[in-house]
Design an enzyme around this catalytic site. Structure first.
Site, mmCIF file in Angstrom:
data_model
loop_
_atom_site.group_PDB
_atom_site.id
_atom_site.type_symbol
_atom_site.label_atom_id
_atom_site.label_comp_id
_atom_site.label_asym_id
_atom_site.label_seq_id
_atom_site.Cartn_x
_atom_site.Cartn_y
_atom_site.Cartn_z
ATOM 1 N N ASP A 169 0.825 -1.202 0.000
ATOM 2 C CA ASP A 169 0.000 0.000 0.000
ATOM 3 C C ASP A 169 0.863 1.257 0.000
ATOM 4 O O ASP A 169 1.864 1.341 0.713
ATOM 5 C CB ASP A 169 -0.902 -0.014 1.249
ATOM 6 C CG ASP A 169 -1.829 1.174 1.322
ATOM 7 O OD1 ASP A 169 -2.641 1.339 0.406
ATOM 8 O OD2 ASP A 169 -1.729 1.940 2.304
ATOM 9 N N GLU B 165 1.484 -0.341 -4.998
ATOM 10 C CA GLU B 165 0.589 0.758 -5.378
ATOM 11 C C GLU B 165 1.375 2.055 -5.365
ATOM 12 O O GLU B 165 1.693 2.593 -4.309
ATOM 13 C CB GLU B 165 -0.592 0.866 -4.410
ATOM 14 C CG GLU B 165 -1.530 2.013 -4.754
ATOM 15 C CD GLU B 165 -2.287 2.564 -3.552
ATOM 16 O OE1 GLU B 165 -3.377 3.128 -3.746
ATOM 17 O OE2 GLU B 165 -1.785 2.448 -2.409
#
Length: 574
Positions: A228, A264
């Site tokens: 993330d 990401e």
């Protein structure tokens, strides 16, 4: 009909005729991944919240492990959004990295899920939030409490007595991205919001903790990690982000050489392609995603069809120059974006939703599909709306239905729920199944390189070759252990149905790979288009349609090398 002259598409009368050819699924990192928000997926204990047991019960929807059936989507990897204990519905503020949130179940439930997935040849990757924790994480609460109780100490003196202080970034000055620590004169870095204090990733103690986290989940059988917010590890410092990504990659693959890692990096390709220098397998391809991305533009008709082929060529070349082992991670929507059903209006809306989904699934790499996109689910505005309950049924009280996040707005879906779409051969759901099946039939779709045929492409049509060399095919087979859906249950993944087992073929027998080249013709317009493929020597040898993806009852045809492609149609020749 597949292996002969023509193949049916996804029209209402003959959607299933594309199932004639057998699947050929390689067990490597080029997969089709289904992103699941457990909270909203399937509720097994009737508390309104999805859970791991519910997901396990619905695995046959994602992949039943039997290639002889056509009742599953055919995805062979699952990405679980955060599942660890957290005070929020989204769970990106972790309290304990090595446990399961009680709303979702137990570690035993997780182990059962992993086992069931591996029996089906399905890999599992989990969301890994290393940028920040929750303010409720014991590391932060102990650090904060110590600072409150010892105002007489300097930050250096306090850290000597409470090592957790160095797990975060505290300061006596209010800096950009810092929040006040209640009851003290200190501020702490929290770039996302005050409930998510950023970790000090320069700390060797923090890195030791995170290594332990990676080991914990690898030991429990996970096949990889979704990282993330990698651009926020060190805000505005790409070199330091790359260094930390290199550390994650090296650490994870020391623990499991086959671990798959996707990051990401919500930024332009000019930035996220550079991160491939870290060795991380994949980064999400944001240039193609969202309402303003390339895929949506192509489906709307505002971007010329030929741009699809040229963009794929540029992307593939850029990644290969930085890391020859890079695996692109194409996606169209995710949990942070409005759902695609809201991207289009007017005539042909459903056709455009279907086409856009196929354009994502036709890309090279590990393609990601967000749960519910295969049903045309709606959801925009606040994040809760984008994570609405999976539409198993239009009946909110039906078995397994979730209530969704508490702050979600009340809204109705535009397209039918699964129970109705399953019975409609022309539904969005059945179109997605056919698109994924094409990907599973021909390894060259996910692994080949693209060559656009410029003279035949234009505003409405993209004509492109997807190819691998014999050497590349042999390499892919070697890395996958042969054209095998997996290994036996003892080693993790179950061999699937009619795929070719590694013991039956050698890597040098490249016939196990299937066709080394396919010709793909895509019509992004609302009108029928024709193209004479005999005018280019690279395409003239293709004379039979092998697979079609049609958004309506229309069919493509070929006569004397002139291909007629219906509106929004995709045709594959081999």
């Amino acid at each position: 009909m597949i292996a002969a002259v023509s193949a049916a598409g996804c029209g209402k009368e003959a959607a299933q005729e594309n199932t004639a050819s057998s699947l050929n699924i390689l067990d490597d990192k080029y997969r089709t991944t289904y992103e699941v928000f457990v909270y909203s997926f399937y509720d097994s204990d009737k508390d309104g919240i999805g859970d791991l047991e519910g997901l396990t019960r619905k695995l046959d929807y994602i992949n039943d492990g039997d290639d002889s059936t056509d009742t599953d989507l055919g995805c062979n990897e699952i990405w679980l959004m955060p599942i660890s204990p957290s005070p929020t519905y989204h769970k990106y503020d972790v309290i304990d990295y090595k446990d399961i949130d009680p709303e979702y179940g137990t570690l035993e439930d997780f182990d059962n899920l992993i086992s069931a997935c591996h029996e089906r040849g399905v890999n599992v990757i989990i969301d890994t939030v290393f940028n920040h924790t929750s303010v409720g994480h014991p590391w932060f609460t102990e650090a904060a409490e110590f600072l409150k109780n010892h105002p007489e100490l300097t930050i250096e003196e306090a850290a000597e007595q409470c090592p957790f202080i160095n797990y975060y970034s505290f300061d006596t000055e209010k800096k950009d991205g810092y929040e006040p620590l209640p009851g003290t004169d200190y501020f702490y870095e929290a770039r996302f919001w005050s409930g998510m204090p950023d970790l000090n990733l320069d700390s060797s103690d923090v890195r030791a903790e995170l290594r332990d986290v990676l080991k914990f989940w690898i030991d429990r059988g996970v096949d990889g990690f979704r990282l993330d917010a990698v651009t926020s590890y060190y805000t505005g410092e790409d070199l330091k982000n790359t260094e930390f990504l290199t550390w994650i990659n090296d650490t994870a693959k020391e623990l499991d050489p086959d671990a798959y890692i996707v990051g990401e990096a919500w930024t332009s390709s000019a930035t996220y392609t550079k991160y491939y220098r870290s060795g991380i397998d994949s980064f999400f391809d944001f240039d193609y995603a969202g309402s303003e991305g390339l895929i949506a533009g192509l489906a709307r008709g505002t971007t010329p069809a030929e741009k699809y082929g040229t963009s794929l060529m540029v992307t593939e070349h850029a990644l290969s120059q930085i890391n020859e082992d890079a695996v692109d991670a194409p996606f169209y929507t995710n949990h942070d974006m409005a759902r695609s059903a809201g991207y289009f209006t007017g005539k042909g809306t459903e056709d455009k939703i279907k086409l856009a989904g196929a354009l994502n699934l036709l890309m090279r790499g590990n393609a990601f599909v967000y749960y519910g996109e295969e049903l045309g689910m709606k959801g925009s505005g606040k994040d809760e709306n984008k994570r609405a309950p999976m539409q198993w049924s239009a009946d909110e009280k039906a078995e397994g239905m979730c209530v969704g996040p508490e702050a979600m707005d009340s809204f109705s879906m535009k397209y039918p729920a699964l129970d109705e779409q399953q019975e409609d051969p022309g539904s969005i759901y059945n179109y997605f199944k056919s698109a994924i099946r094409l990907r599973n039939m021909y390894p060259v779709i996910a692994r080949g390189t693209t060559k656009e045929i410029e003279d035949l492409s234009g505003k409405e049509l993209c004509v492109m070759l997807r190819s691998v060399s014999e050497e590349e095919a042999a390499k892919f087979l070697t890395e996958a252990g042969g054209a095998d859906g997996g290994n036996d249950a003892e080693t993790g993944n179950a061999a699937r149905g009619d795929t070719v087992n590694a013991s039956d073929t050698s890597a040098s027998d490249i016939s196990a790979f299937g066709p080394l080249q396919l010709l793909v013709i895509i019509n992004t317009s609302g009108e029928e288009q024709t193209v004479d493929i005999s005018s280019d020597e690279r395409t003239a040898r293709f004379d039979a349609i092998d697979y079609q993806l049609m958004t309506s009852d229309a069919y493509a045809s070929v006569e004397n090398h002139v291909i007629t492609v219906p509106a929004y149609g995709i045709v594959v020749l081999k």
